[in-house]
Design a protein around this motif. Structure first.
Motif, PDB file in Angstrom:
ATOM      1  N   TRP A  30      -4.929  42.736  15.247  1.00  0.00           N
ATOM      2  CA  TRP A  30      -5.893  41.863  15.912  1.00  0.00           C
ATOM      3  C   TRP A  30      -7.276  42.485  15.984  1.00  0.00           C
ATOM      4  CZ3 TRP A  30      -3.426  45.528  18.684  1.00  0.00           C
ATOM      5  CH2 TRP A  30      -4.115  46.142  19.724  1.00  0.00           C
ATOM      6  N   PHE A  31      -7.351  43.808  16.175  1.00  0.00           N
ATOM      7  CA  PHE A  31      -8.659  44.434  16.368  1.00  0.00           C
ATOM      8  C   PHE A  31      -9.487  44.488  15.087  1.00  0.00           C
ATOM      9  CE2 PHE A  31      -5.477  47.948  16.173  1.00  0.00           C
ATOM     10  CZ  PHE A  31      -5.866  48.562  14.987  1.00  0.00           C
ATOM     11  N   ASP A  32      -8.880  44.161  13.951  1.00  0.00           N
ATOM     12  CA  ASP A  32      -9.671  44.124  12.711  1.00  0.00           C
ATOM     13  C   ASP A  32     -10.663  42.969  12.703  1.00  0.00           C
ATOM     14  OD1 ASP A  32      -8.667  46.412  11.202  1.00  0.00           O
ATOM     15  OD2 ASP A  32      -6.754  45.358  11.259  1.00  0.00           O
ATOM     16  N   TRP A  33     -10.507  42.025  13.624  1.00  0.00           N
ATOM     17  CA  TRP A  33     -11.461  40.916  13.742  1.00  0.00           C
ATOM     18  C   TRP A  33     -12.576  41.222  14.758  1.00  0.00           C
ATOM     19  CZ3 TRP A  33     -11.178  37.284  10.180  1.00  0.00           C
ATOM     20  CH2 TRP A  33      -9.942  36.974   9.600  1.00  0.00           C
ATOM     21  N   ASP A  34     -12.579  42.406  15.347  1.00  0.00           N
ATOM     22  CA  ASP A  34     -13.549  42.696  16.407  1.00  0.00           C
ATOM     23  C   ASP A  34     -15.001  42.434  16.013  1.00  0.00           C
ATOM     24  OD1 ASP A  34     -11.627  43.328  18.262  1.00  0.00           O
ATOM     25  OD2 ASP A  34     -11.960  45.499  18.214  1.00  0.00           O
ATOM     26  N   PRO A  35     -15.439  42.743  14.784  1.00  0.00           N
ATOM     27  CA  PRO A  35     -16.841  42.476  14.455  1.00  0.00           C
ATOM     28  C   PRO A  35     -17.183  40.988  14.357  1.00  0.00           C
ATOM     29  CG  PRO A  35     -15.938  44.178  13.006  1.00  0.00           C
ATOM     30  CD  PRO A  35     -14.775  43.544  13.724  1.00  0.00           C
ATOM     31  N   VAL A  36     -16.173  40.142  14.120  1.00  0.00           N
ATOM     32  CA  VAL A  36     -16.416  38.713  13.926  1.00  0.00           C
ATOM     33  C   VAL A  36     -16.450  37.951  15.252  1.00  0.00           C
ATOM     34  CG1 VAL A  36     -15.497  36.602  12.858  1.00  0.00           C
ATOM     35  CG2 VAL A  36     -15.351  38.780  11.639  1.00  0.00           C
ATOM     36  N   VAL A  37     -15.608  38.363  16.177  1.00  0.00           N
ATOM     37  CA  VAL A  37     -15.413  37.583  17.402  1.00  0.00           C
ATOM     38  C   VAL A  37     -16.700  37.363  18.194  1.00  0.00           C
ATOM     39  CG1 VAL A  37     -14.247  37.528  19.641  1.00  0.00           C
ATOM     40  CG2 VAL A  37     -12.969  38.144  17.576  1.00  0.00           C
ATOM     41  N   PRO A  38     -17.564  38.369  18.408  1.00  0.00           N
ATOM     42  CA  PRO A  38     -18.790  38.104  19.183  1.00  0.00           C
ATOM     43  C   PRO A  38     -19.700  37.060  18.550  1.00  0.00           C
ATOM     44  CG  PRO A  38     -18.394  40.463  18.987  1.00  0.00           C
ATOM     45  CD  PRO A  38     -17.440  39.791  18.050  1.00  0.00           C
ATOM     46  N   LEU A  39     -19.586  36.879  17.244  1.00  0.00           N
ATOM     47  CA  LEU A  39     -20.406  35.879  16.559  1.00  0.00           C
ATOM     48  C   LEU A  39     -19.831  34.474  16.696  1.00  0.00           C
ATOM     49  CD1 LEU A  39     -21.079  37.892  13.258  1.00  0.00           C
ATOM     50  CD2 LEU A  39     -22.457  37.835  15.355  1.00  0.00           C
ATOM     51  N   LEU A  40     -18.527  34.380  16.954  1.00  0.00           N
ATOM     52  CA  LEU A  40     -17.876  33.081  17.059  1.00  0.00           C
ATOM     53  C   LEU A  40     -17.672  32.627  18.499  1.00  0.00           C
ATOM     54  CD1 LEU A  40     -15.037  33.282  14.353  1.00  0.00           C
ATOM     55  CD2 LEU A  40     -17.124  31.912  14.271  1.00  0.00           C
TER      56      LEU A  40
END
Length: 280
Positions: free
Chosen positions: A32-42
């Protein structure tokens, strides 16, 4: 962060943000943490759902081998367990990376009324896949091998090192793995994740072949927005195959400069932009 039970397995889930639902599903042996850079943008624009498949991340071990239909229904089950079914939250945009591209596409074909859009990130491709023989034997061998390697301490000794090495190998310039060391060890030093990745890899071609069969029987919804993002830092042949996938799905195709296979780490802006460009 929490857990929901789907198919008798405790699934680790993280839900952030608000608005239309977007599901992020990672490739084989990712977390799950591999999406950390994307989540703040979404998250300012979407309700972002991340979950770990069985034997991945912090989820419980797999009890059945993976299948394309099973993983499609798993996505639906996770959303239902979170109270984010179509009646409560409307249809979802599903983002699938690598092997999860198979799962995301299967979801759109088997649950068209629940699908608002589809984004495939450097998706796995097997244009002529055939189901390998003796699937039960293959499952047994994978489980025995996983148990034996766990018994001799291979996951604890090698799991985090393998994770770090693979991430570096597929990033442009061999960039470092940004995941915190404590999280990597918590996840990848476990026999559960070691066995989960082995089982999923064992059934990779069977899942690919099943998806090809689903394409013949279950068309994508008319007008469904589909985007295929490809990493041009891979081999030229790979990019051309990704373009052919986009043609097959009547999708928008984009080669993302500066991205390797782990596009969510290399170009999170492109990933988020592809999601937000689709009408929610």
């Amino acid at each position: 962060m929490g857990f929901v039970r789907v198919g008798g397995v405790a699934h680790h889930v993280v839900v952030e943000g608000g608005g239309p639902v977007c599901v992020l599903s990672t490739g084989l042996a990712m977390s799950w943490f591999d999406w950390d850079p994307v989540v703040p943008l979404l998250a300012p624009h979407r309700t972002v759902v991340r979950f770990d498949r069985p034997g991945h991340g912090l989820s419980g071990p797999a009890v059945v081998p993976p299948s394309a239909a099973g993983e499609a229904h798993r996505i639906a089950g996770v959303l239902d367990a979170l109270g984010l079914g179509p009646g409560e939250a409307g249809p979802a945009t599903v983002v699938g990376h690598s092997i999860a591209g198979f799962h995301a596409e299967a979801f759109a074909r088997l649950h068209p009324e629940r699908t608002a859009g589809l984004v495939l990130l450097d998706s796995s491709l097997e244009e002529d896949a055939r189901v390998p023989p003796a699937p039960g034997v293959r499952t047994a061998v994978a489980r025995i091998a996983g148990a034996a390697l766990t018994a001799v301490g291979a996951p604890a000794a090698l799991g985090p090192l393998i994770r770090r090495g693979v991430v570096r190998l597929v990033r442009p310039g061999y960039a470092a793995d940004p995941a915190p060391a404590a999280l990597v060890r918590r996840v990848y030093a476990t026999g559960r994740v070691f066995r989960g990745g082995l089982l999923e890899n064992t059934h990779y071609r069977a899942v690919a072949a099943e998806l090809l069969a689903l394409r013949e029987r279950h068309p994508l919804p008319a007008g469904l927005p589909v985007t295929v993002l490809a990493a041009p830092d891979q081999a030229a042949r790979w990019t051309s195959r990704q373009r052919a996938l986009a043609d097959e799905l009547d999708a928008r195709f984009e080669a993302v400069p500066g991205a390797g296979h782990l596009m969510m780490l290399d170009r999170p802006d492109a990933v988020a932009g592809a999601v937000l460009a689709q009408k929610a």
